[in-house]
Design an enzyme around this catalytic site. Structure first.
Site, PDB file in Angstrom:
ATOM      1  CB  SER A  10       1.668 -18.914  31.547  1.00  0.00           C
ATOM      2  OG  SER A  10       0.667 -19.331  30.577  1.00  0.00           O
ATOM      3  CG  HIS A  35       4.695 -18.064  28.202  1.00  0.00           C
ATOM      4  ND1 HIS A  35       5.581 -18.535  27.484  1.00  0.00           N
ATOM      5  CD2 HIS A  35       3.535 -19.121  27.726  1.00  0.00           C
ATOM      6  CE1 HIS A  35       5.338 -19.816  26.729  1.00  0.00           C
ATOM      7  NE2 HIS A  35       4.123 -20.107  27.042  1.00  0.00           N
ATOM      8  CG  ASP A  37       0.302 -20.675  27.066  1.00  0.00           C
ATOM      9  OD1 ASP A  37       1.330 -21.236  26.376  1.00  0.00           O
ATOM     10  OD2 ASP A  37       0.453 -20.483  28.207  1.00  0.00           O
ATOM     11  CG  MET A  39      -3.792 -23.179  23.682  1.00  0.00           C
ATOM     12  SD  MET A  39      -4.561 -24.094  25.092  1.00  0.00           S
ATOM     13  CE  MET A  39      -3.078 -23.424  26.398  1.00  0.00           C
ATOM     14  CG  HIS A  68       3.855 -21.990  23.439  1.00  0.00           C
ATOM     15  ND1 HIS A  68       3.650 -22.792  24.571  1.00  0.00           N
ATOM     16  CD2 HIS A  68       4.054 -22.895  22.567  1.00  0.00           C
ATOM     17  CE1 HIS A  68       3.559 -23.965  24.242  1.00  0.00           C
ATOM     18  NE2 HIS A  68       3.950 -24.070  23.011  1.00  0.00           N
ATOM     19  CG  MET A  70       0.830 -24.969  22.463  1.00  0.00           C
ATOM     20  SD  MET A  70       0.088 -25.102  24.161  1.00  0.00           S
ATOM     21  CE  MET A  70      -0.089 -23.432  24.634  1.00  0.00           C
ATOM     22  CG  MET A 139       5.520 -28.087  25.603  1.00  0.00           C
ATOM     23  SD  MET A 139       5.110 -26.396  26.170  1.00  0.00           S
ATOM     24  CE  MET A 139       3.568 -26.964  27.419  1.00  0.00           C
ATOM     25  CG  ASP A 177       4.751 -23.656  29.376  1.00  0.00           C
ATOM     26  OD1 ASP A 177       4.305 -23.687  30.477  1.00  0.00           O
ATOM     27  OD2 ASP A 177       4.320 -22.989  28.107  1.00  0.00           O
TER      28      ASP A 177
END
Length: 217
Positions: A10, A35, A37, A39, A68, A70, A139, A177
């Protein structure tokens, strides 16, 4: 049954001032995926990167980008992330009132669709779309920040999700994760996980290659 295990470091835990170098370093160390992330400061209390940065990562990455989301209203941004170079787009069931439609939108954009569950969201929430996804991400911490402690109940959740997939003859990946290290990684793999996301465990290590090797059976 022995399954191959993929490692997806990540970038949330990488040095953002040296992002291109960090991507190249973990790829050289044996990472299977990268990965990413995303957000939005609304669904989770943190704010990270968007499509522009994903596009920059894609220019240096040779491994698939495991993105991913979020974020709330992910359907508004799917095309932008697809065009930026995402290979896998994972959306939260908690943010998708029309989950099937959102997954179809991802596939129509030429990207592999995946779905993610927060630790307290029951597995039944994705039961009806298991045949529509390439991966289910569980998660094992509450999303929003790196470096959290692994939630123990995740192991049983992985085991139950593996049973659900096997009963239906489905081959979707199970990704985990949060709080992943050599010990917790081994336990979720034994329960049926096939993809491990590791942030601080890899990027906080003096030897990325050794950290990645230790996550594989």
């Amino acid at each position: 049954m022995s399954r191959r295990v993929l490692v997806s470091p990540s970038l949330l835990s990488a040095d953002f001032g040296r992002l291109a170098e960090e991507v190249r370093a973990v790829e050289a160390a044996g990472a299977d995926w990268i990965h990413v992330d995303v957000m939005d400061g609304r669904f989770v209390p943190n704010l990270t990167l968007g499509p522009v940065v994903v596009r920059a990562i894609k220019r240096v990455a040779t491994r698939p980008l495991d993105v991913h989301l979020m974020i709330v209203e992910p359907e508004r941004y799917i095309d932008a992330f697809a065009e930026a170079g995402a290979d896998i787009l994972t959306v939260h069931v908690e943010t998708c009132p029309h989950l099937n439609r959102t997954l179809q939108q991802i596939r129509q954009a030429g990207v592999k669709p995946a779905v993610v569950l927060n630790p307290a969201t029951p597995l039944v929430a994705v039961e009806e779309v298991l045949g529509e996804v390439e991966m289910v991400l569980l998660m094992s911490v509450n999303p929003g920040f790196g470096g959290q402690r692994f939630i123990e109940g995740t192991v049983d959740r992985v085991r139950r999700l593996r049973a659900m997939l096997d009963e239906r003859g489905l081959s979707a990946e199970i990704e985990v994760d949060g709080g992943i290290n050599a010990e917790t990684g081994r336990r979720v793999v034994e329960a049926g996980a096939t993809v491990l996301v590791a942030g601080s465990y890899v990027f906080g290590s003096a030897d990325y290659a050794e950290a990645i090797r230790s996550l594989r059976p």
